[in-house]
Write a protein that holds these residues in place. Sequence first.
Motif, PDB file in Angstrom:
ATOM      1  N   LYS A 120       0.864  -1.113  -0.212  1.00  0.00           N
ATOM      2  CA  LYS A 120       0.049   0.023  -0.055  1.00  0.00           C
ATOM      3  C   LYS A 120       0.881   1.271   0.014  1.00  0.00           C
ATOM      4  N   ARG A 121       0.485   2.153  -0.558  1.00  0.00           N
ATOM      5  CA  ARG A 121       1.226   3.603  -0.846  1.00  0.00           C
ATOM      6  C   ARG A 121       0.970   4.314   0.219  1.00  0.00           C
ATOM      7  N   PRO A 122       1.976   4.935   1.088  1.00  0.00           N
ATOM      8  CA  PRO A 122       1.693   5.846   2.271  1.00  0.00           C
ATOM      9  C   PRO A 122       0.906   6.920   2.011  1.00  0.00           C
ATOM     10  N   TYR A 123       0.152   7.642   2.731  1.00  0.00           N
ATOM     11  CA  TYR A 123      -0.740   8.587   2.573  1.00  0.00           C
ATOM     12  C   TYR A 123       0.063   9.822   2.099  1.00  0.00           C
ATOM     13  N   ALA A 124      -0.178  10.418   1.082  1.00  0.00           N
ATOM     14  CA  ALA A 124       0.540  11.777   0.720  1.00  0.00           C
ATOM     15  C   ALA A 124       0.270  12.968   2.045  1.00  0.00           C
ATOM     16  N   PRO A 125       1.268  13.648   2.285  1.00  0.00           N
ATOM     17  CA  PRO A 125       0.803  14.753   3.196  1.00  0.00           C
ATOM     18  C   PRO A 125      -0.320  15.711   2.828  1.00  0.00           C
ATOM     19  N   ARG A 126      -1.233  15.892   3.621  1.00  0.00           N
ATOM     20  CA  ARG A 126      -2.259  16.831   3.276  1.00  0.00           C
ATOM     21  C   ARG A 126      -2.028  18.287   2.871  1.00  0.00           C
ATOM     22  N   MET A 127      -2.589  18.490   2.012  1.00  0.00           N
ATOM     23  CA  MET A 127      -2.308  19.997   1.473  1.00  0.00           C
ATOM     24  C   MET A 127      -3.828  20.699   1.416  1.00  0.00           C
ATOM     25  N   ALA A 128      -3.559  22.098   1.323  1.00  0.00           N
ATOM     26  CA  ALA A 128      -4.682  22.862   0.930  1.00  0.00           C
ATOM     27  C   ALA A 128      -5.221  22.600  -0.520  1.00  0.00           C
ATOM     28  N   PRO A 129      -6.237  22.911  -0.836  1.00  0.00           N
ATOM     29  CA  PRO A 129      -6.849  22.409  -2.473  1.00  0.00           C
ATOM     30  C   PRO A 129      -5.716  23.278  -3.354  1.00  0.00           C
ATOM     31  N   ASP A 130      -5.539  24.557  -3.013  1.00  0.00           N
ATOM     32  CA  ASP A 130      -4.695  25.234  -4.047  1.00  0.00           C
ATOM     33  C   ASP A 130      -3.538  24.908  -4.083  1.00  0.00           C
ATOM     34  N   GLN A 131      -2.938  24.494  -3.040  1.00  0.00           N
ATOM     35  CA  GLN A 131      -1.589  23.964  -2.826  1.00  0.00           C
ATOM     36  C   GLN A 131      -1.537  22.773  -3.756  1.00  0.00           C
ATOM     37  N   ARG A 132      -2.603  21.729  -3.408  1.00  0.00           N
ATOM     38  CA  ARG A 132      -2.359  20.743  -4.336  1.00  0.00           C
ATOM     39  C   ARG A 132      -2.375  20.939  -5.584  1.00  0.00           C
ATOM     40  N   ARG A 133      -3.199  21.569  -5.942  1.00  0.00           N
ATOM     41  CA  ARG A 133      -3.586  21.898  -7.485  1.00  0.00           C
ATOM     42  C   ARG A 133      -2.183  22.454  -8.157  1.00  0.00           C
ATOM     43  N   GLU A 134      -1.508  23.182  -7.388  1.00  0.00           N
ATOM     44  CA  GLU A 134      -0.269  23.709  -7.988  1.00  0.00           C
ATOM     45  C   GLU A 134       0.689  22.743  -8.063  1.00  0.00           C
ATOM     46  N   GLN A 135       0.844  21.822  -6.900  1.00  0.00           N
ATOM     47  CA  GLN A 135       1.891  20.633  -6.996  1.00  0.00           C
ATOM     48  C   GLN A 135       1.619  20.002  -8.061  1.00  0.00           C
ATOM     49  N   LEU A 136       0.352  19.462  -8.351  1.00  0.00           N
ATOM     50  CA  LEU A 136       0.052  18.718  -9.475  1.00  0.00           C
ATOM     51  C   LEU A 136       0.147  19.168 -10.803  1.00  0.00           C
TER      52      LEU A 136
END
Length: 212
Positions: A9-25
Amino acid sequence: MTSTAAPGKRPYAPRMAPDQRREQLLDTALEIINTAGVAAVSVDAVARAAGVTRPVVYGQFSDANHILRDLLRREGDRALAQVTATLPADLTDADPVDTFTRVASGFFTAVVTNPQRWRSILLPVDGMPPPVRTYKQQAEAAIRARFAEVTRWFLRDHPDAEAIDVDLLAHLLLTAMQEGGRLVLNDPETHPPDRLTAMARFLVEAFFHRIR
């Protein structure tokens, strides 16, 4: 007692605010384009490279085309800002040769400074999905219109101004800059910004000398 992830199983990714996650992706998709090409961008590929699950990606984007469209919009807006920043706000006392030389210098320097951004923008149009291709064409049209506007200003008192095909001139100017951008991306040692800028200045000088 130390907690470990279950085997397989893949470890859970650190939580991010939606805007931060979007920029990361989007940053992840940009890296994929630069290493494997635009065709390699997919929901699976972005999820793997970002270390997240597919549902995390789907929480931000509907599909790969959505990722590419938003990525190009982000990078295109930033790139357009870089280009327009090289144009003087007030053209009243501006010299046309110096003005377009600054545009060329600023553009080629921006390409060298932000190669990932410009590599994604300068990719061949035919290799992009239709929504991405449409946006790219719209952004290029906006730049051509600005170049044409500035050129018309410099030609405003010329007696034969109406006979000069300014729109075609702006198209050729942008095409030359794009090709120069590809040259500096592919071989910056052979085609450094200074060399490309010198050629751009030569061409602009030749044009304005011809119409005097």
